[in-house]
Design an enzyme around this catalytic site. Structure first.
Site, PDB file in Angstrom:
ATOM      1  N   ASP A  18       7.693  -5.309   2.760  1.00 39.18           N
ATOM      2  CA  ASP A  18       6.401  -5.549   3.397  1.00 39.18           C
ATOM      3  C   ASP A  18       5.954  -6.948   2.958  1.00 39.18           C
ATOM      4  O   ASP A  18       6.436  -7.478   1.948  1.00 39.18           O
ATOM      5  CB  ASP A  18       5.421  -4.472   2.916  1.00 39.18           C
ATOM      6  CG  ASP A  18       4.010  -4.748   3.389  1.00 39.18           C
ATOM      7  OD1 ASP A  18       3.826  -4.999   4.592  1.00 39.18           O
ATOM      8  OD2 ASP A  18       3.081  -4.738   2.546  1.00 39.18           O
ATOM      9  N   ASP A  20       2.230  -8.541   3.315  1.00 41.09           N
ATOM     10  CA  ASP A  20       0.885  -8.590   2.720  1.00 41.09           C
ATOM     11  C   ASP A  20       0.793  -7.588   1.564  1.00 41.09           C
ATOM     12  O   ASP A  20       0.915  -6.384   1.777  1.00 41.09           O
ATOM     13  CB  ASP A  20      -0.178  -8.213   3.768  1.00 41.09           C
ATOM     14  CG  ASP A  20      -0.235  -9.210   4.911  1.00 41.09           C
ATOM     15  OD1 ASP A  20      -0.150 -10.416   4.661  1.00 41.09           O
ATOM     16  OD2 ASP A  20      -0.382  -8.763   6.068  1.00 41.09           O
ATOM     17  N   ILE A  56      -2.621  -1.371   7.761  1.00 35.56           N
ATOM     18  CA  ILE A  56      -3.064  -0.869   9.071  1.00 35.56           C
ATOM     19  C   ILE A  56      -3.157  -2.026  10.070  1.00 35.56           C
ATOM     20  O   ILE A  56      -3.606  -3.117   9.716  1.00 35.56           O
ATOM     21  CB  ILE A  56      -4.452  -0.181   8.906  1.00 35.56           C
ATOM     22  CG1 ILE A  56      -4.371   0.956   7.871  1.00 35.56           C
ATOM     23  CG2 ILE A  56      -5.000   0.313  10.222  1.00 35.56           C
ATOM     24  CD1 ILE A  56      -3.421   2.073   8.221  1.00 35.56           C
ATOM     25  N   ARG A 124       1.020  -9.712  12.709  1.00 32.76           N
ATOM     26  CA  ARG A 124       1.498 -10.606  13.765  1.00 32.76           C
ATOM     27  C   ARG A 124       1.397 -12.059  13.313  1.00 32.76           C
ATOM     28  O   ARG A 124       1.696 -12.972  14.077  1.00 32.76           O
ATOM     29  CB  ARG A 124       0.730 -10.328  15.065  1.00 32.76           C
ATOM     30  CG  ARG A 124       1.194  -8.999  15.672  1.00 32.76           C
ATOM     31  CD  ARG A 124       0.660  -8.796  17.060  1.00 32.76           C
ATOM     32  NE  ARG A 124      -0.637  -8.137  17.025  1.00 32.76           N
ATOM     33  CZ  ARG A 124      -1.632  -8.423  17.846  1.00 32.76           C
ATOM     34  NH1 ARG A 124      -1.493  -9.364  18.757  1.00 32.76           N
ATOM     35  NH2 ARG A 124      -2.767  -7.779  17.761  1.00 32.76           N
TER      36      ARG A 124
HETATM   37  C1  BG6 Z   1      -0.916  -5.717   7.206  1.00 32.78           C
HETATM   38  C2  BG6 Z   1      -2.180  -5.800   6.377  1.00 32.78           C
HETATM   39  O1  BG6 Z   1       0.159  -6.257   6.513  1.00 32.78           O
HETATM   40  O2  BG6 Z   1      -1.086  -6.427   8.434  1.00 32.78           O
HETATM   41  C3  BG6 Z   1      -3.364  -5.298   7.179  1.00 32.78           C
HETATM   42  O3  BG6 Z   1      -2.015  -5.025   5.196  1.00 32.78           O
HETATM   43  C4  BG6 Z   1      -3.464  -6.071   8.490  1.00 32.78           C
HETATM   44  O4  BG6 Z   1      -4.543  -5.440   6.415  1.00 32.78           O
HETATM   45  C5  BG6 Z   1      -2.152  -5.955   9.248  1.00 32.78           C
HETATM   46  O5  BG6 Z   1      -4.530  -5.567   9.280  1.00 32.78           O
HETATM   47  C6  BG6 Z   1      -2.154  -6.749  10.556  1.00 32.78           C
HETATM   48  O6  BG6 Z   1      -2.194  -8.100  10.253  1.00 32.78           O
HETATM   49  P1  BG6 Z   1      -2.479  -9.275  11.299  1.00 32.78           P
HETATM   50  O7  BG6 Z   1      -2.092 -10.504  10.507  1.00 32.78           O
HETATM   51  O8  BG6 Z   1      -1.574  -9.059  12.468  1.00 32.78           O
HETATM   52  O9  BG6 Z   1      -3.908  -9.208  11.641  1.00 32.78           O
HETATM   53 MG    MG Z   2       1.086  -4.478   2.570  1.00 31.71          MG
END
Ligand code: BG6
Ligand code: MG
Length: 215
Positions: A18, A20, A56, A124
């Site tokens: 993963d 983040d 999420i 994304r």
């Molecule tokens: C996840 C995060 O990795 O990516 C979430 O833990 C986040 O908090 C999700 O909402 C979607 O991320 P993004 O960058 O597409 O808004």
């Molecule tokens: Mg994560």
């Protein structure tokens, strides 16, 4: 089961990370961006709500923040776009120093053992973040929220990552900091390493308090 057993098991040839919360701590930027949007819209938001958004997808996160308040789809789309603009502004500061401790030595060790590495992230913004961190070349596959429709806790993004590195799920380990991520990995038939407290990721095969323990 221990992390060492997973690392040294020759049948486990693929490691899916993963992004983040595992490779880098972007949770505080997500938090600041959602906070700004919530303030503009007069919506309640705090660290406790932010914690529910870990792993999420962007739209599902907004639905959690709205907490039953009804908005037209178009307005929700505008709000997630706006939050993402604020988030991207924060991400502009991201650099290789923001890679979490322990991550690079662990990736190096896995590489030296001949393992294939991939990213499996809901975000994304995955390519943008990897670019800022300067570690894109470590990964043989990058699967993200841009490629799948069913978000975590569905296992789809990890299955996509396993496909990219040409391995069946039974030969891959997923490393996750989110409850939904560990659940998705188990649902998909992967081995799962959870990073964080037991109440969040205790359902994985192995749990570590932090990335510093990745060895
Ligand atoms: C996840 C995060 O990795 O990516 C979430 O833990 C986040 O908090 C999700 O909402 C979607 O991320 P993004 O960058 O597409 O808004
Ligand atoms: Mg994560």
């Amino acid at each position: 089961m221990t992390l060492e057993q997973l690392v040294t098991d020759p049948s486990l040839e693929g490691w899916i990370f993963d992004l983040d919360g595992v490779i880098t701590d972007t949770a505080r930027y997500h938090y600041l961006a959602w906070q700004k949007l919530a303030d503009e819209e007069g919506l309640p938001f705090d660290e406790e709500i932010n914690e529910k958004l870990r792993g999420i997808s962007r739209m599902a996160s907004l639905v959690i923040i709205l907490d039953g308040r009804e908005y037209p789809e178009e307005k929700k789309g505008e709000m997630t776009d706006r939050k993402n603009r604020y988030y991207r502004d924060f991400l502009d500061q991201l650099n290789p120093d923001d890679i979490l401790p322990g991550v690079i030595p662990f990736l190096d060790r896995l590489k030296s053992l001949g393992k294939k590495l991939a990213i499996g992230s809901a975000s994304r913004n995955t390519e943008f973040i990897l670019g800022h961190l300067g570690i894109g070349s470590y990964f043989d596959g990058v699967a993200s929220g841009s490629f799948v429709t069913r978000a975590k806790p569905a296992p789809d993004v990890f299955i996509h990552a396993a496909g990219q590195i040409g391995l069946p799920v039974s030969r891959c380990v997923v490393v996750e900091d989110a409850q939904a991520g560990v659940s998705g990995a188990l649902e998909g038939g992967f081995r799962a390493v959870g990073i964080g407290p037991a109440e969040r990721v205790g359902h994985g095969h192995v749990r570590l308090d932090s990335t510093e323990l990745l060895k």
